[in-house]
Design an enzyme around this catalytic site. Sequence first.
Site: not given
Lengths: 339, 490
Positions: A51, A136, A138, A175
């Site tokens: 990312y 992470d 997410i 998200k």
Amino acid sequence: MASFMEEIRGGRAKFDHERVVITAGATAANELLTFIFADPGDALLVPTPYYPGFDRDLRWRTGVEIVPIHCQSRNNFQITSEALERANEDATTMKLKVKGVLITNPSNPLGATIGRSTLEMILDFVTEKNIHLVSDEIYSGSAFSSEEFVSIAEVLQARGYQGSERVHIVYSLSKDLGLPGFRVGTIYSYNDKVVTTARRMSSFTLISSQTQHLLASMLSDREFTRKYIATNRERLRKRHGKMIDGLRKAGIECLMGNAGLFCWMNLSPLLEEPTTKGELRLWRVLLKEVKLNISPGCSCHCSEPGWFRVCFANMSEETLEVALNRIHSFMNQLKTNCH
Amino acid sequence: MGIPKDGGNGLGAVLSKIATDGRHGEDSPYFDGWKAYEENPFHPAQNPDGVIQMGLSENGLCFDLTEDWMKSNPKASICTAEGVENFSSIANFQDYHGLPEFRQAIARFMTRIRCGRAKFDSDRIVMSGGCTGACETLVFCLADPEDAFLVPSPYYPAFNRDVRWRTGVQLIPINCKSSNNFQLTLPELESAYEEAVESGVNVKGLILTNPSNPLGTTLDRTSLRELLEFTSRKKIHLVCDEIYSATVFSSPEFTSVSEVMHEVECCDPNLVHIIYSLSKDMGLPGFRVGVIYSYNNTVVSIARKMSSFGLVSSQTQLLVASMLSDEEFVEKFLEESPRRLRARHRKFVRALGEVGIGCLQGNAGLFFWMDLRHFLKEQTFEEEMRLWRVIVHDVRLNVSPGSSFGCPEPGFFRVCFANMEEGTADVALGRIRAFVSKREHDGEKKRKWGGNKMLRLSLKPLRYDENNILTTMSSPDMMSPRSPLVRARN
């Protein structure tokens, strides 16, 4: 948040709400953890492609470096122990002290979950090196099926939480629930000192109590969350399927994905030259002529040129059709030009 | 659940210097006050003998006005039938510029607070996670590790964390004197600046809170001009924390730095910055609405990028935009809030005066600066702490000792008055009267503020050691409205 995280993992992992630290988004969570683990000049190992926001979140104000763990298309960009070791050596060569590994699972931009054995391998690696592991997660609620996603929390639970004090999970509702404007991030740490310190640091980046109140109600409604998670997965799976089919019909292959809000598209056959320059040239054509804004792999530090991340969940069905048609026309035109 | 493992004692992965150097400021012997309150919180019906919280600077006097507005404006909330049509667009909005209507409403509000004497440009409004986030972000923009900011003392204790913790920047207090009501003077500023520079410190700026926390006073126009002139000449930044700007309840009128900039010829606007929040003026600390307002375009641009680490929830932006765009409501609030603050302030100060306790003459804020020097057996900080423990445990009032604000002279206490109901205020005053009367009975002498009897003072001002770490740290209540005692399971 704790119970929602449990639900996403199908109850396969338990979360203690006393270990949840809130932050204004995962952006703040990742930066905060970096401040806690690493001093300026230290490094975190991050698998590529990653990312692009990490360049800011992990490095900017912290003064910490990112050393890439280079992943290759030949094995679907999975993290290997060789790549981990090599990244560690790279850091040593650069005289950087490695303080942790940060993985995104499911991966952005790959749109794929990390397998259990890989997670075990990474956990063993960080344990051996006595460094931290940030997972992470997410996109955990955006895996197309619950069973396909294995959280690091499950791996830890299976190990009886041995060595868990070095593991920390980042999460957000941006998200999975599609609420990026609300700035709802969390850090879940198995390390008491990290929880304490993170909570103190969260003063700089708390979630509006108005929003906390709304979400506490929403996420406590088990009927709603169960239905939402299931429906979300199903719709993402269908949309993803439509995207993949459409691209395939146009002659474009993607990485086999099973999660996330995007596909990892392989346009390397279209490059004039197999370089970043070639990739960016293609990207400009796609942006200016085909009029599609997609992310070039180099912005994600992908070590192989020609890959692009294409988001599919932020538009209506009709718009997706338009996008696919444009890609189709573009590919046809290329074929025509070749003849 | 078999989960917890501690990462200390060299077991497990190590933590950074920032995580372990204690500069968060929460390790403090002053936790007694918080513990006492948390263990025994006052409740008029359920626990009338409990500790009354007077260490929390919160504005609860006008909640009725805000609640009434909420009831009359369901569209401002995306959770009502009237407002839910905005839900998805708001939930999806994460642009770090913020909702335009939010920025405009904040700019207008700040202009209105200053009665139009200064105009605020909505394009310069940058969001942050409360004033806490605003302060830290601004310091990141203005200074590098080891650089320093000067701050007049006594000062808001959380500056130790906000200015220093993750930024690595130093905070150098300028000790102000009770003999001139702790107002910062130009000679004091000059001397502190020279001393810092001579010792090799790179001074990057001066940070002021105006109206002052903990003093509850405003800076007069002349002084503000002088300070701005000094910072301009020395080419250092001036950061004004104007978080209490709408709590000014009596004269003199509030003068913002924004109003005097054009009066100082050598003023370079690129060196002037304001931080603000709705936490105190509007009584909305939970909403985390912080603002950085800089006259420096580069700072605006960079701070805006940094605001990604602490954006205001879009749900809250919408609510605030609606509320502050309602001019009728704003007018009413800005008139009524100071009126109620003045009444409550007067109630306390008068009652205290009647029992021989003097306070600094304040005209702003949610607290007053109480003088209990005459209650100290000796003018030492140890005595101040001893008296503080008596006040917390025996009188059962959690007030904040002056040393937690870095006050260079012992015997002063900050007392918050706006975070309680009228009935609770009466109980608090009753306890103070009883305490003083008991002391009289026990033969203690009392003296009013500015008395002519000279005390033999053995002052022990707070010092910074060579690592620039305050040798005593701050009171526990100033960090956040909750107890900073974090309960992580063992």
